[in-house]
Design a protein around this motif. Sequence first.
Motif, PDB file in Angstrom:
ATOM      1  N   ILE A   1       2.845  -4.296   6.219  1.00  0.00           N
ATOM      2  CA  ILE A   1       2.300  -5.169   4.878  1.00  0.00           C
ATOM      3  C   ILE A   1       3.068  -6.524   4.803  1.00  0.00           C
ATOM      4  O   ILE A   1       2.736  -7.125   3.807  1.00  0.00           O
ATOM      5  CB  ILE A   1       2.420  -4.236   3.692  1.00  0.00           C
ATOM      6  N   ALA A   2       3.410  -6.804   5.923  1.00  0.00           N
ATOM      7  CA  ALA A   2       4.042  -8.214   6.062  1.00  0.00           C
ATOM      8  C   ALA A   2       2.980  -9.161   5.706  1.00  0.00           C
ATOM      9  O   ALA A   2       3.243 -10.226   5.227  1.00  0.00           O
ATOM     10  CB  ALA A   2       4.931  -8.435   7.353  1.00  0.00           C
ATOM     11  N   ASP A   3       1.657  -8.769   6.473  1.00  0.00           N
ATOM     12  CA  ASP A   3       0.795  -9.945   6.253  1.00  0.00           C
ATOM     13  C   ASP A   3       0.313  -9.989   4.884  1.00  0.00           C
ATOM     14  O   ASP A   3       0.029 -11.267   4.432  1.00  0.00           O
ATOM     15  CB  ASP A   3      -0.346  -9.585   7.294  1.00  0.00           C
ATOM     16  N   ALA A   4       0.251  -8.947   3.892  1.00  0.00           N
ATOM     17  CA  ALA A   4      -0.218  -8.903   2.635  1.00  0.00           C
ATOM     18  C   ALA A   4       0.869  -9.712   1.823  1.00  0.00           C
ATOM     19  O   ALA A   4       0.254 -10.563   1.013  1.00  0.00           O
ATOM     20  CB  ALA A   4      -0.174  -7.566   2.239  1.00  0.00           C
ATOM     21  N   GLN A   5       2.273  -9.511   2.320  1.00  0.00           N
ATOM     22  CA  GLN A   5       3.152 -10.353   1.467  1.00  0.00           C
ATOM     23  C   GLN A   5       2.912 -11.925   1.753  1.00  0.00           C
ATOM     24  O   GLN A   5       3.142 -12.628   0.837  1.00  0.00           O
ATOM     25  CB  GLN A   5       4.433  -9.876   1.884  1.00  0.00           C
TER      26      GLN A   5
ATOM     27  N   LYS B   1      -7.485 -12.873  -2.244  1.00  0.00           N
ATOM     28  CA  LYS B   1      -8.359 -11.914  -1.747  1.00  0.00           C
ATOM     29  C   LYS B   1      -7.853 -11.388  -0.528  1.00  0.00           C
ATOM     30  O   LYS B   1      -8.028 -10.133  -0.180  1.00  0.00           O
ATOM     31  CB  LYS B   1      -9.679 -12.676  -1.630  1.00  0.00           C
ATOM     32  N   GLU B   2      -7.410 -12.210   0.438  1.00  0.00           N
ATOM     33  CA  GLU B   2      -6.945 -11.813   1.560  1.00  0.00           C
ATOM     34  C   GLU B   2      -5.508 -10.796   1.393  1.00  0.00           C
ATOM     35  O   GLU B   2      -5.596  -9.717   2.105  1.00  0.00           O
ATOM     36  CB  GLU B   2      -6.342 -13.068   2.494  1.00  0.00           C
ATOM     37  N   ALA B   3      -4.697 -11.192   0.540  1.00  0.00           N
ATOM     38  CA  ALA B   3      -3.578 -10.065   0.111  1.00  0.00           C
ATOM     39  C   ALA B   3      -3.981  -8.801  -0.315  1.00  0.00           C
ATOM     40  O   ALA B   3      -3.659  -7.771   0.147  1.00  0.00           O
ATOM     41  CB  ALA B   3      -2.526 -10.825  -0.713  1.00  0.00           C
ATOM     42  N   ALA B   4      -5.028  -8.742  -1.304  1.00  0.00           N
ATOM     43  CA  ALA B   4      -5.405  -7.818  -1.797  1.00  0.00           C
ATOM     44  C   ALA B   4      -6.073  -6.797  -0.614  1.00  0.00           C
ATOM     45  O   ALA B   4      -6.016  -5.440  -0.640  1.00  0.00           O
ATOM     46  CB  ALA B   4      -6.711  -7.974  -2.892  1.00  0.00           C
ATOM     47  N   ALA B   5      -7.096  -7.474   0.297  1.00  0.00           N
ATOM     48  CA  ALA B   5      -7.572  -6.547   1.280  1.00  0.00           C
ATOM     49  C   ALA B   5      -6.467  -6.001   2.052  1.00  0.00           C
ATOM     50  O   ALA B   5      -6.622  -4.817   2.573  1.00  0.00           O
ATOM     51  CB  ALA B   5      -8.357  -7.467   1.976  1.00  0.00           C
TER      52      ALA B   5
ATOM     53  N   PHE C   1       0.883  -0.548  -4.186  1.00  0.00           N
ATOM     54  CA  PHE C   1      -0.469  -0.532  -4.932  1.00  0.00           C
ATOM     55  C   PHE C   1      -0.432  -1.400  -6.213  1.00  0.00           C
ATOM     56  O   PHE C   1      -1.316  -2.127  -6.738  1.00  0.00           O
ATOM     57  CB  PHE C   1      -0.973   0.650  -5.386  1.00  0.00           C
ATOM     58  N   LEU C   2       0.674  -1.668  -6.930  1.00  0.00           N
ATOM     59  CA  LEU C   2       0.889  -2.646  -7.873  1.00  0.00           C
ATOM     60  C   LEU C   2       0.689  -4.173  -7.268  1.00  0.00           C
ATOM     61  O   LEU C   2       0.162  -4.770  -8.083  1.00  0.00           O
ATOM     62  CB  LEU C   2       2.286  -2.518  -8.380  1.00  0.00           C
ATOM     63  N   TRP C   3       1.254  -4.256  -6.255  1.00  0.00           N
ATOM     64  CA  TRP C   3       1.180  -5.618  -5.564  1.00  0.00           C
ATOM     65  C   TRP C   3      -0.558  -5.832  -5.297  1.00  0.00           C
ATOM     66  O   TRP C   3      -0.927  -6.957  -5.449  1.00  0.00           O
ATOM     67  CB  TRP C   3       1.772  -5.929  -4.343  1.00  0.00           C
ATOM     68  N   ASP C   4      -1.371  -4.531  -4.910  1.00  0.00           N
ATOM     69  CA  ASP C   4      -2.682  -4.968  -4.797  1.00  0.00           C
ATOM     70  C   ASP C   4      -3.193  -5.396  -6.003  1.00  0.00           C
ATOM     71  O   ASP C   4      -4.038  -6.090  -6.154  1.00  0.00           O
ATOM     72  CB  ASP C   4      -3.123  -3.668  -4.378  1.00  0.00           C
ATOM     73  N   VAL C   5      -2.897  -4.612  -7.255  1.00  0.00           N
ATOM     74  CA  VAL C   5      -3.366  -5.017  -8.455  1.00  0.00           C
ATOM     75  C   VAL C   5      -3.163  -6.295  -8.565  1.00  0.00           C
ATOM     76  O   VAL C   5      -4.047  -7.124  -9.314  1.00  0.00           O
ATOM     77  CB  VAL C   5      -2.808  -3.896  -9.507  1.00  0.00           C
TER      78      VAL C   5
END
Length: 290
Positions: free
Chosen positions: A28-32, A41-45, A63-67
């Motif tokens: 999940i480094a890319d999400a961070q 949008k990119e982070a949520a995906a 999932f909190l970070w997704d929210v």
Amino acid sequence: MKMKFWNFRGIAAILFLICSTSAFAQSIADAQKAYVAGKWKEAAAAYEAACPREPREKQPECFLWDVLALSQTGNAQSFKIAGKRLDSLIQTTSPQNTIYADLMMTKAQFQMYLGKFDGASESLIHAIETSQPNQKAVLQKVCTALQAKTKKESLVEACKRLDSASVSTQEKAQPPAAVQTAAPEKSKTAEPAKVETPAGAEPVKSAEPAKSTESWYLQLGAFGVKANADLLVSNLKKRGISCTIEERKGETKTLFVVLTGNFETKEKAIDFGAQKLAPLNVEFRAFSRK
């Protein structure tokens, strides 16, 4: 219309520091990276793809970070989905999990943004009841923002408790009251001359100090299932420690908070916890009330 929370980036930044104490997996480094860059949008995906692969104990945090990412996209439908996911997380996360307070604090911000100040108050109170010391600073910020919108008494009291709270297991216990120091020697300086009261005049009585109405109690835990609170109370009762359970209702979940004591001072509350609870590995926090 672009949808943004009150000071949400600032709150999210502090949350990021709090939660990053346990390192995320490389998946999940890319999400961070996308989140920090504001590419919501990119982070949520990225979070949605990576979170299911995380260890079970880390999934609520992920999932909190997704929210949080989803709620920042500026899309009303995405905000609605984020709210539903947050409610689902709250329902499936134990109040004993350190991330629970962050979930409830985020819920309070969602409700505050929507103008649901009573609901936001209840959620923030739950966040305070289940919080850890490293969450205090951000909770105080949310308290300040919400109290500017509502003067709900229960919220005011909870925010005051947050200000006065101390985690007793990390504080040095005071010596037992039975230990006394030697009495100081009498001063050899001359005593002040006595002032004579004029004849017929009433002696001036010194004003008695006002008695404080403040008392202290220890919070031993907050549970989402009453049976767990009952079990703690039962176990402590066997050891001669009397406790009570207070029910704190919220929109998403009800908390059952275990409390003990009605101490005159903070020091007495901490002494009791250090002597009676710490040896049993029971965590406790001291709060004041009037």
